[in-house]
Design a protein around this motif. Structure first.
Motif, PDB file in Angstrom:
ATOM      1  N   THR A 153      30.267  40.450  -5.895  1.00 12.55           N
ATOM      2  CA  THR A 153      31.050  40.767  -4.697  1.00 12.55           C
ATOM      3  C   THR A 153      30.218  41.595  -3.733  1.00 12.55           C
ATOM      4  O   THR A 153      29.518  42.523  -4.146  1.00 12.55           O
ATOM      5  CB  THR A 153      32.326  41.544  -5.067  1.00 12.55           C
ATOM      6  N   THR A 154      30.300  41.259  -2.467  1.00 12.27           N
ATOM      7  CA  THR A 154      29.580  41.991  -1.420  1.00 12.27           C
ATOM      8  C   THR A 154      30.571  42.418  -0.344  1.00 12.27           C
ATOM      9  O   THR A 154      31.413  41.634   0.079  1.00 12.27           O
ATOM     10  CB  THR A 154      28.480  41.115  -0.786  1.00 12.27           C
ATOM     11  N   VAL A 155      30.457  43.685   0.072  1.00 17.39           N
ATOM     12  CA  VAL A 155      31.292  44.237   1.134  1.00 17.39           C
ATOM     13  C   VAL A 155      30.533  44.115   2.448  1.00 17.39           C
ATOM     14  O   VAL A 155      29.369  44.536   2.544  1.00 17.39           O
ATOM     15  CB  VAL A 155      31.641  45.712   0.849  1.00 17.39           C
ATOM     16  N   PHE A 156      31.175  43.539   3.460  1.00 18.09           N
ATOM     17  CA  PHE A 156      30.536  43.306   4.750  1.00 18.09           C
ATOM     18  C   PHE A 156      31.270  44.038   5.869  1.00 18.09           C
ATOM     19  O   PHE A 156      32.493  44.184   5.835  1.00 18.09           O
ATOM     20  CB  PHE A 156      30.536  41.816   5.101  1.00 18.09           C
ATOM     21  N   SER A 157      30.509  44.461   6.866  1.00 18.37           N
ATOM     22  CA  SER A 157      31.053  44.906   8.144  1.00 18.37           C
ATOM     23  C   SER A 157      30.617  43.899   9.193  1.00 18.37           C
ATOM     24  O   SER A 157      29.421  43.709   9.421  1.00 18.37           O
ATOM     25  CB  SER A 157      30.537  46.305   8.512  1.00 18.37           C
ATOM     26  N   ALA A 158      31.586  43.248   9.816  1.00 17.80           N
ATOM     27  CA  ALA A 158      31.290  42.284  10.869  1.00 17.80           C
ATOM     28  C   ALA A 158      31.508  42.939  12.224  1.00 17.80           C
ATOM     29  O   ALA A 158      32.526  43.609  12.435  1.00 17.80           O
ATOM     30  CB  ALA A 158      32.174  41.055  10.727  1.00 17.80           C
ATOM     31  N   TYR A 159      30.559  42.773  13.126  1.00 21.30           N
ATOM     32  CA  TYR A 159      30.715  43.231  14.503  1.00 21.30           C
ATOM     33  C   TYR A 159      31.475  42.144  15.246  1.00 21.30           C
ATOM     34  O   TYR A 159      31.068  40.974  15.242  1.00 21.30           O
ATOM     35  CB  TYR A 159      29.350  43.472  15.131  1.00 21.30           C
TER      36      TYR A 159
END
Length: 494
Positions: free
Chosen positions: A146-152
């Motif tokens: 699992t990877t946590v992402f922040s999308a702009y």
């Protein structure tokens, strides 16, 4: 090309596409040369980024072939042995996101951050951080990373601006297993909301001009994360569970779903989807926290399906239902970045198993997302890219022209490779290729049709046939070792 911000009126030629791609690629190369000490490593990284496409599986073999490399070693080295810091490339993403994904004039809420997670499904237990855990992409427990992402996110687009691979607690406590997978000894266990807080810190420090943040229930229930957003001056819209305790202005504490009975719903759209406006019934009520409200969404087609949001806006910013509904709708573009990462760029197809390999691949896919956003933005005249300097700067691709290709280069071996007669027998050097499979035959038939129609050059034909031969020899070597191991297990002797 027509210089018009209305996509429906803009027309681009293939020369326009080539020009904007060259301009974006020049900037991508500069970024990679700033991250990597060796020019050859930066060249391999650029080839990796440029080769990621819907027609290419995101494994080192396919990427190397698509990039024009005579072998897969440099792509494997890029994810493994080459010395470069994926965290340095990750740190460059926010500035690129701001430059390549413009904000829209007159946008109600401005640019923001959508935080979410997604999974890479895996077999076995050797891949770094793999474990049985909930996978949002399937909605059930899977063996996955699992990877946590922040999308702009802006009104004009979205892309990954930061990420962290989630390390389950079972990995954090197993030092030998961590070392085998290349996980740094000093990396400590962190919950997903804690990873999200670190990303907010990094993005704020990088100067990302975000005005809001949106996240789902995994993160919305974290009061610390919400306070982190508020401290940074970010309005937030956070999904919370139905049993989350909310304090009303009267001081009464209730479950979120208990507010439904007194709610007055209005039909509003939270934005346009692929099939038109996304209408739902919405209601909002104040809480005891200044600037904070409880927002309730009810699906029109299924009135029993309710979603609850805690919303807050800093002083001086509108804390209206319209504003919060708009932000709630802007969380969905994070799902679009996952779809792009997986379906277009093959993010979840990587065969990397080490910590660095997974993080390097993710950073390069994030750069590929931004590269595509830059090309699209330049074609629609929403951004301007500087002219590319002369030359492609390509390192290590296919070389040679048609006059350097002999008839022998175009021959296709039709025989079959040998197999061992006994267990433990070493594979002969330079083993012949395995016989043609149905899949390889189909590839060659398509290749022949393209060559006959004049769609590819003689040099390109020779290059593709060399890759076909490599595949078949690799399959022959693998088959030899499988036979040898099976014979050894059956007979017990070499």
């Amino acid at each position: 090309m027509t210089n018009n911000n209305d996509d429906t009126a803009a027309v681009a030629s293939i020369e326009d596409v080539a020009d904007r791609t060259a301009r974006a690629d020049a900037q991508v190369r500069n970024i990679l040369r700033g991250v990597m000490a060796q020019r050859r490593s930066a060249g391999a990284a650029f080839d990796y980024v440029a080769a990621l496409s819907p027609g290419t599986k995101a494994n080192c073999w396919s990427i190397a072939e698509s990039a024009g490399h005579e072998g897969w070693g440099r792509m494997q080295g890029l994810l493994g042995s080459y010395r470069w810091g994926w965290a340095d490339l990750r740190a460059a993403l926010p500035a690129l996101a701001v430059a390549w994904i413009p904000d829209a004039d007159g946008d109600l809420i401005g640019p923001g951050i959508a935080i979410d997670e997604t999974a890479q499904l895996k077999h076995g237990d050797a891949t770094a951080c793999v474990a049985p855990q909930h996978a949002g992409c399937t909605g059930k427990v899977e063996n996955c990373v699992t990877t946590v992402f922040s999308a702009y996110v802006t009104a004009h687009g979205q892309a990954w601006a930061d990420f962290d691979v989630y390390m389950p607690d079972r990995w954090a406590r197993d030092l030998p297993r961590r070392r085998a997978a290349g996980i740094p000894d000093d990396l400590e266990f962190a919950t997903k909301p804690q990873l999200a807080m670190r990303q907010l810190d990094r993005l704020t420090a990088a100067g990302l001009p975000a005005r809001w943040v949106a996240f789902d229930e995994v993160y919305g229930r974290s009061e610390k994360l919400r306070k982190k957003a508020a401290k940074g001056g970010l309005a937030y819209v956070a999904i919370i569970p139905c049993d989350y305790q909310v304090t009303l202005p009267s001081g009464t504490a209730i479950r979120a779903d208990q507010a439904v009975k007194d709610a007055v719903f209005e039909r509003r759209s939270c934005g346009n989807g692929s099939k038109g406006p996304r209408y739902s019934d919405w209601a909002m009520t104040a809480t005891a926290t200044a600037g904070q409200s409880l927002l309730i969404r009810r699906l029109i087609s299924r009135p029993d399906q309710l979603t609850f949001y805690l919303c807050w806006a800093p002083p001086g910013r509108p804390a209206t239902m319209t504003c919060f509904i708009t932000i709630a709708g802007r969380r969905w573009p994070a799902e679009e970045t996952f779809k792009t990462g997986k379906d277009v760029l093959g993010w979840d197809q990587t065969q990397a198993r080490t910590w660095d390999g997974i993080c390097r691949h993710t950073a390069l896919v994030a750069l590929a997302q931004l590269r595509a956003a830059a090309i699209r933005g330049a074609l629609t005249a929403r951004i301007a890219l500087p002219a590319a300097s002369g030359g492609t700067g390509h390192d290590g691709g296919a070389t040679g022209g048609d006059d350097q290709v002999s008839d022998a280069d175009l021959q296709i071996p039709l025989g079959d490779a040998p197999v061992p007669a006994r267990g433990g027998q070493p594979c002969p050097p330079g083993i012949a290729p395995i016989r043609l499979s149905i899949a390889e035959t189909a590839r060659l038939a398509s290749l022949a049709a393209h060559y006959t129609a004049g769609l590819i050059t003689r040099a390109r034909l020779a290059f593709t046939l060399r890759w076909s031969l490599r595949r078949r020899r690799h399959q022959a070597t693998a088959r030899w070792h499988h036979y040898s191991a099976r014979l050894l297990a059956v007979t017990g002797t070499g």
